[in-house]
Design a protein around this motif. Structure first.
Motif, PDB file in Angstrom:
ATOM      1  N   ASP A   1       0.847  -1.199   0.000  1.00 59.48           N
ATOM      2  CA  ASP A   1       0.000   0.000   0.000  1.00 59.48           C
ATOM      3  C   ASP A   1       0.878   1.242   0.000  1.00 59.48           C
ATOM      4  OD1 ASP A   1      -1.875   1.951   0.202  1.00 59.48           O
ATOM      5  OD2 ASP A   1      -2.837   1.182   2.014  1.00 59.48           O
ATOM      6  N   THR A   2       1.146   1.737  -1.190  1.00 60.44           N
ATOM      7  CA  THR A   2       1.947   2.957  -1.334  1.00 60.44           C
ATOM      8  C   THR A   2       1.136   4.042  -2.040  1.00 60.44           C
ATOM      9  OG1 THR A   2       2.908   1.997  -3.343  1.00 60.44           O
ATOM     10  CG2 THR A   2       4.155   1.756  -1.298  1.00 60.44           C
ATOM     11  N   LEU A   3      -0.191   3.991  -1.889  1.00 57.29           N
ATOM     12  CA  LEU A   3      -1.069   4.996  -2.481  1.00 57.29           C
ATOM     13  C   LEU A   3      -0.740   6.383  -1.945  1.00 57.29           C
ATOM     14  CD1 LEU A   3      -4.571   3.246  -2.387  1.00 57.29           C
ATOM     15  CD2 LEU A   3      -3.517   4.260  -4.412  1.00 57.29           C
ATOM     16  N   THR A   4      -0.736   7.360  -2.823  1.00 58.19           N
ATOM     17  CA  THR A   4      -0.525   8.742  -2.400  1.00 58.19           C
ATOM     18  C   THR A   4      -1.702   9.643  -2.744  1.00 58.19           C
ATOM     19  OG1 THR A   4       0.634   9.252  -4.469  1.00 58.19           O
ATOM     20  CG2 THR A   4       1.982   8.564  -2.585  1.00 58.19           C
ATOM     21  N   ARG A   5      -2.379   9.356  -3.872  1.00 56.22           N
ATOM     22  CA  ARG A   5      -3.527  10.164  -4.287  1.00 56.22           C
ATOM     23  C   ARG A   5      -4.527   9.282  -5.026  1.00 56.22           C
ATOM     24  NH1 ARG A   5      -0.389  14.632  -7.943  1.00 56.22           N
ATOM     25  NH2 ARG A   5       1.310  15.080  -6.495  1.00 56.22           N
ATOM     26  N   LEU A   6      -5.773   9.758  -5.021  1.00 53.79           N
ATOM     27  CA  LEU A   6      -6.800   9.237  -5.924  1.00 53.79           C
ATOM     28  C   LEU A   6      -7.301  10.390  -6.771  1.00 53.79           C
ATOM     29  CD1 LEU A   6      -9.006   6.939  -3.636  1.00 53.79           C
ATOM     30  CD2 LEU A   6      -7.160   6.243  -5.163  1.00 53.79           C
ATOM     31  N   TYR A   7      -7.650  10.084  -8.007  1.00 53.51           N
ATOM     32  CA  TYR A   7      -8.322  11.038  -8.878  1.00 53.51           C
ATOM     33  C   TYR A   7      -9.670  10.451  -9.252  1.00 53.51           C
ATOM     34  CZ  TYR A   7      -3.893  13.517  -9.420  1.00 53.51           C
ATOM     35  OH  TYR A   7      -2.740  14.232  -9.189  1.00 53.51           O
ATOM     36  N   HIS A   8     -10.719  11.259  -9.141  1.00 48.32           N
ATOM     37  CA  HIS A   8     -12.055  10.734  -9.404  1.00 48.32           C
ATOM     38  C   HIS A   8     -12.892  11.758 -10.160  1.00 48.32           C
ATOM     39  CE1 HIS A   8     -14.038  13.226  -6.302  1.00 48.32           C
ATOM     40  NE2 HIS A   8     -12.911  13.085  -5.644  1.00 48.32           N
ATOM     41  N   PRO A   9     -13.918  11.289 -10.876  1.00 49.39           N
ATOM     42  CA  PRO A   9     -14.847  12.227 -11.504  1.00 49.39           C
ATOM     43  C   PRO A   9     -15.631  12.987 -10.447  1.00 49.39           C
ATOM     44  CG  PRO A   9     -15.102   9.984 -12.349  1.00 49.39           C
ATOM     45  CD  PRO A   9     -14.244   9.906 -11.147  1.00 49.39           C
ATOM     46  N   GLY A  10     -16.472  13.893 -10.872  1.00 56.86           N
ATOM     47  CA  GLY A  10     -17.238  14.699  -9.929  1.00 56.86           C
ATOM     48  C   GLY A  10     -18.050  13.865  -8.968  1.00 56.86           C
ATOM     49  N   ARG A  11     -18.585  12.750  -9.446  1.00 55.14           N
ATOM     50  CA  ARG A  11     -19.362  11.847  -8.593  1.00 55.14           C
ATOM     51  C   ARG A  11     -18.561  10.568  -8.394  1.00 55.14           C
ATOM     52  NH1 ARG A  11     -23.285   7.718  -9.742  1.00 55.14           N
ATOM     53  NH2 ARG A  11     -24.670   7.368  -7.960  1.00 55.14           N
ATOM     54  N   ILE A  12     -18.218  10.285  -7.145  1.00 53.48           N
ATOM     55  CA  ILE A  12     -17.426   9.103  -6.838  1.00 53.48           C
ATOM     56  C   ILE A  12     -18.347   8.021  -6.296  1.00 53.48           C
ATOM     57  CG2 ILE A  12     -16.856   9.926  -4.515  1.00 53.48           C
ATOM     58  CD1 ILE A  12     -14.150   8.530  -4.828  1.00 53.48           C
ATOM     59  N   TYR A  13     -18.230   6.807  -6.828  1.00 62.03           N
ATOM     60  CA  TYR A  13     -19.056   5.700  -6.370  1.00 62.03           C
ATOM     61  C   TYR A  13     -18.572   5.220  -5.010  1.00 62.03           C
ATOM     62  CZ  TYR A  13     -20.329   5.583 -11.320  1.00 62.03           C
ATOM     63  OH  TYR A  13     -20.740   5.913 -12.585  1.00 62.03           O
ATOM     64  N   GLY A  14     -19.481   4.603  -4.254  1.00 67.97           N
ATOM     65  CA  GLY A  14     -19.150   4.163  -2.900  1.00 67.97           C
ATOM     66  C   GLY A  14     -17.977   3.208  -2.850  1.00 67.97           C
ATOM     67  N   GLU A  15     -17.845   2.325  -3.856  1.00 62.47           N
ATOM     68  CA  GLU A  15     -16.743   1.376  -3.862  1.00 62.47           C
ATOM     69  C   GLU A  15     -15.538   1.903  -4.641  1.00 62.47           C
ATOM     70  OE1 GLU A  15     -17.989  -2.475  -5.115  1.00 62.47           O
ATOM     71  OE2 GLU A  15     -19.129  -2.837  -3.292  1.00 62.47           O
ATOM     72  N   GLN A  16     -15.588   3.156  -5.039  1.00 59.36           N
ATOM     73  CA  GLN A  16     -14.485   3.802  -5.752  1.00 59.36           C
ATOM     74  C   GLN A  16     -14.090   3.028  -7.006  1.00 59.36           C
ATOM     75  OE1 GLN A  16     -11.294   4.387  -2.935  1.00 59.36           O
ATOM     76  NE2 GLN A  16     -12.427   5.876  -1.737  1.00 59.36           N
ATOM     77  N   SER A  17     -15.073   2.458  -7.674  1.00 61.08           N
ATOM     78  CA  SER A  17     -14.787   1.679  -8.878  1.00 61.08           C
ATOM     79  C   SER A  17     -14.436   2.576 -10.061  1.00 61.08           C
ATOM     80  CB  SER A  17     -15.990   0.799  -9.236  1.00 61.08           C
ATOM     81  OG  SER A  17     -17.154   1.592  -9.400  1.00 61.08           O
ATOM     82  N   ASN A  18     -14.542   3.883  -9.889  1.00 63.52           N
ATOM     83  CA  ASN A  18     -14.277   4.798 -10.996  1.00 63.52           C
ATOM     84  C   ASN A  18     -13.111   5.741 -10.720  1.00 63.52           C
ATOM     85  OD1 ASN A  18     -15.695   6.121  -8.972  1.00 63.52           O
ATOM     86  ND2 ASN A  18     -16.821   7.444 -10.369  1.00 63.52           N
ATOM     87  N   VAL A  19     -12.186   5.347  -9.832  1.00 62.53           N
ATOM     88  CA  VAL A  19     -11.068   6.224  -9.490  1.00 62.53           C
ATOM     89  C   VAL A  19      -9.786   5.763 -10.184  1.00 62.53           C
ATOM     90  CG1 VAL A  19     -12.063   6.752  -7.234  1.00 62.53           C
ATOM     91  CG2 VAL A  19     -10.347   4.940  -7.436  1.00 62.53           C
TER      92      VAL A  19
END
Length: 374
Positions: free
Chosen positions: A307-325
């Motif tokens: 787990d070396t995540l630093t950022r997420l980028y998402h559209p204006g509407r983010i789904y609960g499971e973050q399937s669109n990030v």
């Protein structure tokens, strides 16, 4: 486990839940453009009452269905013979391979096989009211289980089987991820049992060629890192399930981005197969923990989370499971952690992207993305 329990117990047997109903109703879930679930649908007994055992769930606390009542003005189609209730039939691969298989364990506990398996159709805009599409889209998954009843039905209008066999849901997401004892035994016994190991001992299972929003940024650099360390770069969507299973059974080290390939890996591995598995998260939800739990209960793998995540980028509407990030990792730190775990030997052939490179990658996406710091 009762179907309304607060939590799922992976040690609790389900065989005593099996029951047979005469002339029940299968009431399909109805489509609504603004929301997929939960929605009324399931099995209604001959007495007119909803059958709680037919509830379908993502997790023990997140339902896919709600209780329903019959509408006397809606016509019903008769289904002669004996059918097994399969729960939800979802054409999305990741859901199909867990939720749509979750009641097949019942087949190992029947003296006489049923005439077929009947499902509720998942609510997908391009599939709804087209039952043949559901069946065609999921055929490859069911073909991986030799000896299943050849008839599958996915009625999109109310239907009345002559007899219906029901058993509790034995697999799903979240706390359902370990699977019930009967489900785990069914998978190890029946999932492509005759496929022999074939392929490399070191496998990087990539999502880089998937045309989906939910993915890693700069995964091509991660591929290059593993290739430089002697790994085969494997894109499972380009191979049949048989080929995928052969590769996973041959592997001794597998690293992959968190996603549905891990379901196949968990099913494919022999119960005593010595394998090291590295999982690279692509979101900050509990999905990675669910995959770790599944592998723990369904294989002998040693699992590591990088787990070396630093950022997420998402559209204006983010789904609960973050399937669109889109997930951005610290690639240098990832390589160092992989080396420390013994999953690679050389951490040097990788570099983090510059801010300009990140901006260029985001500009190529079909939607404007919002930055989320972690």
């Amino acid at each position: 486990m009762g179907t309304d329990s607060a939590t799922f117990d992976p040690d609790a047997p389900l065989a005593r839940s099996i029951t047979t109903l005469d002339a029940p109703l299968i009431w399909p879930v109805t489509h609504h453009a603004k929301n997929h679930s939960p929605r009324p649908g399931g099995v209604i007994g001959a007495d007119g009452h909803f059958v709680d055992l037919s509830h379908c769930r993502y997790t023990s606390t997140k339902r896919w269905t709600l209780p329903c009542v019959p509408d006397p003005d809606v016509p019903v189609t008769d289904m002669p013979g004996t059918w097994l209730y399969g729960g939800v039939l979802d054409p999305a691969f990741g859901h199909c391979i867990i939720e749509s298989l979750s009641r097949l364990w019942v087949l190992d506990h029947l003296d006489t096989p049923p005439d077929g398996i009947v499902f509720l159709p998942a609510v997908h805009r391009s599939f709804y009211q087209r039952p043949k599409r559901y069946l065609a889209a999921t055929q490859a998954v069911f073909d991986a289980f030799p000896g299943l009843p050849t008839r599958r039905a996915c009625p999109t209008q109310p239907a009345r089987p002559e007899r219906l066999i029901l058993g509790a849901q034995g697999m799903g997401g979240g706390d359902f991820s370990p699977g019930a004892p009967e489900f785990r035994a069914f998978i190890k016994r029946h999932f492509l049992p005759d496929v022999a190991p074939a392929g490399s001992e070191n496998l990087y299972v990539s999502r880089a060629r998937l045309s989906v929003m939910g993915n890693l940024m700069f995964e091509d650099r991660i591929e290059a890192l593993f290739a430089a360390n002697g790994y085969e770069i494997f894109h499972p969507e380009a191979h049949s399930l048989t080929e995928q299973v052969a590769r996973y059974r041959a592997a001794r080290r597998i690293v992959t981005v968190e996603g549905s390939a891990l379901h196949v890996i968990a099913y494919a591995l022999a119960p005593d197969q010595p394998v090291e598995i590295g999982i690279i998260p692509r979101r900050t939800t509990g999905n990675t923990a669910s995959f770790v739990a599944q592998l723990h209960w369904q294989s002998a793998a040693r699992v590591h989370v990088i787990d070396t995540l630093t950022r997420l980028y998402h559209p204006g509407r983010i789904y609960g499971e973050q399937s669109n990030v889109r997930a951005l990792h610290d690639l240098r730190r990832m390589a160092d952690e992989l080396a420390a775990l013994g999953l690679i030997e050389n951490a040097t052939p990788i570099a983090n992207p510059t801010e300009d490179e990140i901006a260029t990658a985001l500009a190529a996406l079909p939607k404007q993305m919002v930055r989320m710091e972690l």
